[in-house]
Design a protein around this motif. Sequence first.
Motif, PDB file in Angstrom:
ATOM      1  N   UNK A  93       0.629  -0.796   0.308  1.00  0.00           N
ATOM      2  CA  UNK A  93      -0.186   0.518  -0.125  1.00  0.00           C
ATOM      3  C   UNK A  93       0.966   1.087   0.392  1.00  0.00           C
ATOM      4  N   UNK A  94       2.477   1.341  -0.129  1.00  0.00           N
ATOM      5  CA  UNK A  94       2.909   1.790  -0.211  1.00  0.00           C
ATOM      6  C   UNK A  94       3.039   3.388   0.568  1.00  0.00           C
ATOM      7  N   UNK A  95       2.895   2.701   1.907  1.00  0.00           N
ATOM      8  CA  UNK A  95       2.865   3.597   3.725  1.00  0.00           C
ATOM      9  C   UNK A  95       2.146   4.203   2.922  1.00  0.00           C
ATOM     10  N   UNK A  96       1.002   4.216   2.937  1.00  0.00           N
ATOM     11  CA  UNK A  96       0.300   5.747   2.899  1.00  0.00           C
ATOM     12  C   UNK A  96      -1.425   4.666   2.985  1.00  0.00           C
ATOM     13  N   UNK A  97      -1.832   5.411   3.748  1.00  0.00           N
ATOM     14  CA  UNK A  97      -3.343   4.809   4.135  1.00  0.00           C
ATOM     15  C   UNK A  97      -4.371   5.282   3.412  1.00  0.00           C
ATOM     16  N   UNK A  98      -4.863   3.940   3.047  1.00  0.00           N
ATOM     17  CA  UNK A  98      -5.955   3.530   1.546  1.00  0.00           C
ATOM     18  C   UNK A  98      -7.193   4.417   1.983  1.00  0.00           C
ATOM     19  N   UNK A  99      -7.397   5.453   3.151  1.00  0.00           N
ATOM     20  CA  UNK A  99      -8.116   5.919   3.023  1.00  0.00           C
ATOM     21  C   UNK A  99      -8.285   7.415   2.585  1.00  0.00           C
ATOM     22  N   UNK A 122      -4.345 -11.126   2.560  1.00  0.00           N
ATOM     23  CA  UNK A 122      -4.472 -10.418   1.295  1.00  0.00           C
ATOM     24  C   UNK A 122      -5.628  -9.216   1.229  1.00  0.00           C
ATOM     25  N   UNK A 123      -6.789  -9.598   0.785  1.00  0.00           N
ATOM     26  CA  UNK A 123      -7.868  -9.326  -0.561  1.00  0.00           C
ATOM     27  C   UNK A 123      -8.407  -8.619   0.861  1.00  0.00           C
ATOM     28  N   UNK A 124      -8.371  -8.376   1.896  1.00  0.00           N
ATOM     29  CA  UNK A 124      -9.759  -7.884   2.959  1.00  0.00           C
ATOM     30  C   UNK A 124      -8.935  -7.123   4.180  1.00  0.00           C
ATOM     31  N   UNK A 125      -7.685  -6.567   4.477  1.00  0.00           N
ATOM     32  CA  UNK A 125      -7.277  -5.820   4.970  1.00  0.00           C
ATOM     33  C   UNK A 125      -6.461  -4.943   4.089  1.00  0.00           C
ATOM     34  N   UNK A 126      -6.249  -3.845   4.533  1.00  0.00           N
ATOM     35  CA  UNK A 126      -5.358  -2.306   4.147  1.00  0.00           C
ATOM     36  C   UNK A 126      -4.705  -1.601   5.194  1.00  0.00           C
ATOM     37  N   UNK A 127      -4.135  -1.193   4.846  1.00  0.00           N
ATOM     38  CA  UNK A 127      -3.173   0.008   5.309  1.00  0.00           C
ATOM     39  C   UNK A 127      -4.375   1.181   5.273  1.00  0.00           C
ATOM     40  N   UNK A 128      -3.945   1.818   6.973  1.00  0.00           N
ATOM     41  CA  UNK A 128      -5.049   2.528   7.937  1.00  0.00           C
ATOM     42  C   UNK A 128      -4.346   3.274   8.500  1.00  0.00           C
ATOM     43  N   UNK A 129      -4.340   4.831   8.394  1.00  0.00           N
ATOM     44  CA  UNK A 129      -3.402   5.735   9.784  1.00  0.00           C
ATOM     45  C   UNK A 129      -5.069   5.107  10.791  1.00  0.00           C
ATOM     46  N   UNK A 130      -4.464   5.318  12.382  1.00  0.00           N
ATOM     47  CA  UNK A 130      -5.149   5.224  13.591  1.00  0.00           C
ATOM     48  C   UNK A 130      -6.288   6.103  13.273  1.00  0.00           C
ATOM     49  N   UNK A 131      -6.105   7.505  12.784  1.00  0.00           N
ATOM     50  CA  UNK A 131      -7.504   8.253  13.092  1.00  0.00           C
ATOM     51  C   UNK A 131      -9.035   7.218  11.939  1.00  0.00           C
ATOM     52  N   UNK A 132      -8.374   7.116  10.951  1.00  0.00           N
ATOM     53  CA  UNK A 132      -8.878   6.618   9.590  1.00  0.00           C
ATOM     54  C   UNK A 132      -9.619   5.797  10.550  1.00  0.00           C
ATOM     55  N   UNK A 133      -8.692   4.410  11.236  1.00  0.00           N
ATOM     56  CA  UNK A 133      -8.589   3.184  11.476  1.00  0.00           C
ATOM     57  C   UNK A 133      -9.854   3.581  12.316  1.00  0.00           C
ATOM     58  N   UNK A 134      -9.619   3.946  13.370  1.00  0.00           N
ATOM     59  CA  UNK A 134     -10.795   4.761  14.517  1.00  0.00           C
ATOM     60  C   UNK A 134     -12.047   4.920  14.679  1.00  0.00           C
ATOM     61  N   UNK A 135     -12.035   5.785  13.233  1.00  0.00           N
ATOM     62  CA  UNK A 135     -13.529   6.612  12.480  1.00  0.00           C
ATOM     63  C   UNK A 135     -14.478   5.430  11.864  1.00  0.00           C
ATOM     64  N   UNK A 144     -19.276   2.860   6.687  1.00  0.00           N
ATOM     65  CA  UNK A 144     -18.808   3.970   7.370  1.00  0.00           C
ATOM     66  C   UNK A 144     -18.582   5.884   6.585  1.00  0.00           C
ATOM     67  N   UNK A 145     -18.924   5.104   5.741  1.00  0.00           N
ATOM     68  CA  UNK A 145     -19.317   6.015   4.593  1.00  0.00           C
ATOM     69  C   UNK A 145     -17.288   7.060   4.394  1.00  0.00           C
ATOM     70  N   UNK A 146     -17.216   5.493   3.974  1.00  0.00           N
ATOM     71  CA  UNK A 146     -15.369   6.300   3.932  1.00  0.00           C
ATOM     72  C   UNK A 146     -15.323   4.963   2.101  1.00  0.00           C
ATOM     73  N   UNK A 147     -13.850   6.040   1.896  1.00  0.00           N
ATOM     74  CA  UNK A 147     -13.898   4.898   0.234  1.00  0.00           C
ATOM     75  C   UNK A 147     -11.957   4.579   0.962  1.00  0.00           C
ATOM     76  N   UNK A 148     -12.222   2.915  -0.059  1.00  0.00           N
ATOM     77  CA  UNK A 148     -10.899   2.856  -0.190  1.00  0.00           C
ATOM     78  C   UNK A 148     -10.622   3.576  -1.235  1.00  0.00           C
TER      79      UNK A 148
END
Length: 188
Positions: A93-99, A122-135, A144-148
């Motif tokens: 995920x190139x060290x970036x939150x996917x949200x 692999x197909x169900x896990x994505x990199x996320x920053x803590x704020x997005x993961x909590x949201x 959650x109204x969020x888009x990958x």
Amino acid sequence: MYHPDLIRHPENCPALVLNADYTPLSYYPLSLWPWQTAIKAVFLDRVDIVSSYEREVHSPSFQMKIPSVIALKQYVKPSEHPAFTRFNLFLRDKFACQYCGAMHDLTFDHVVPRRAGGRTTWENVATACSPCNLRKGGRTPREAGMRLHVQPIRPTSWQLQEHGRAFPPGYLHESWHDWLYWDVELLA
């Protein structure tokens, strides 16, 4: 004649390890061996020395320049699919939150939450920053109204190596440049 390698401590003389086809075994992390391992491999006739530092090591009866680039004599076939690890996930995920695209405070998120039967694949896990993961919480991105930015996939080892080329290490010895192509377009 003075050369910067001559004052280099041997601990700061790693060898870039190339496969038998003269491509790096790995770009990220860069395939490096400590000088002791490289010299041992030379004596065991497992590698060819491609290039050396100006720095030498000595024994009572022998002296040798420390190898800076070595090539394996036997080809090591890379596995088609890499292991599922936190590091490889972040690399995919190139060290970036996917949200939101943030590149700090990274963790991972189950797209389909585990409470809803989502698995750690692999197909169900994505990199996320803590704020997005909590949201997002224990909901799907839609709930959650969020888009990958990118749907998670199982990467090949080649794809991870290509992503790794975008993150060169802080130090590259001049003798390595002919073997590493960090974001360089090749001319036809």
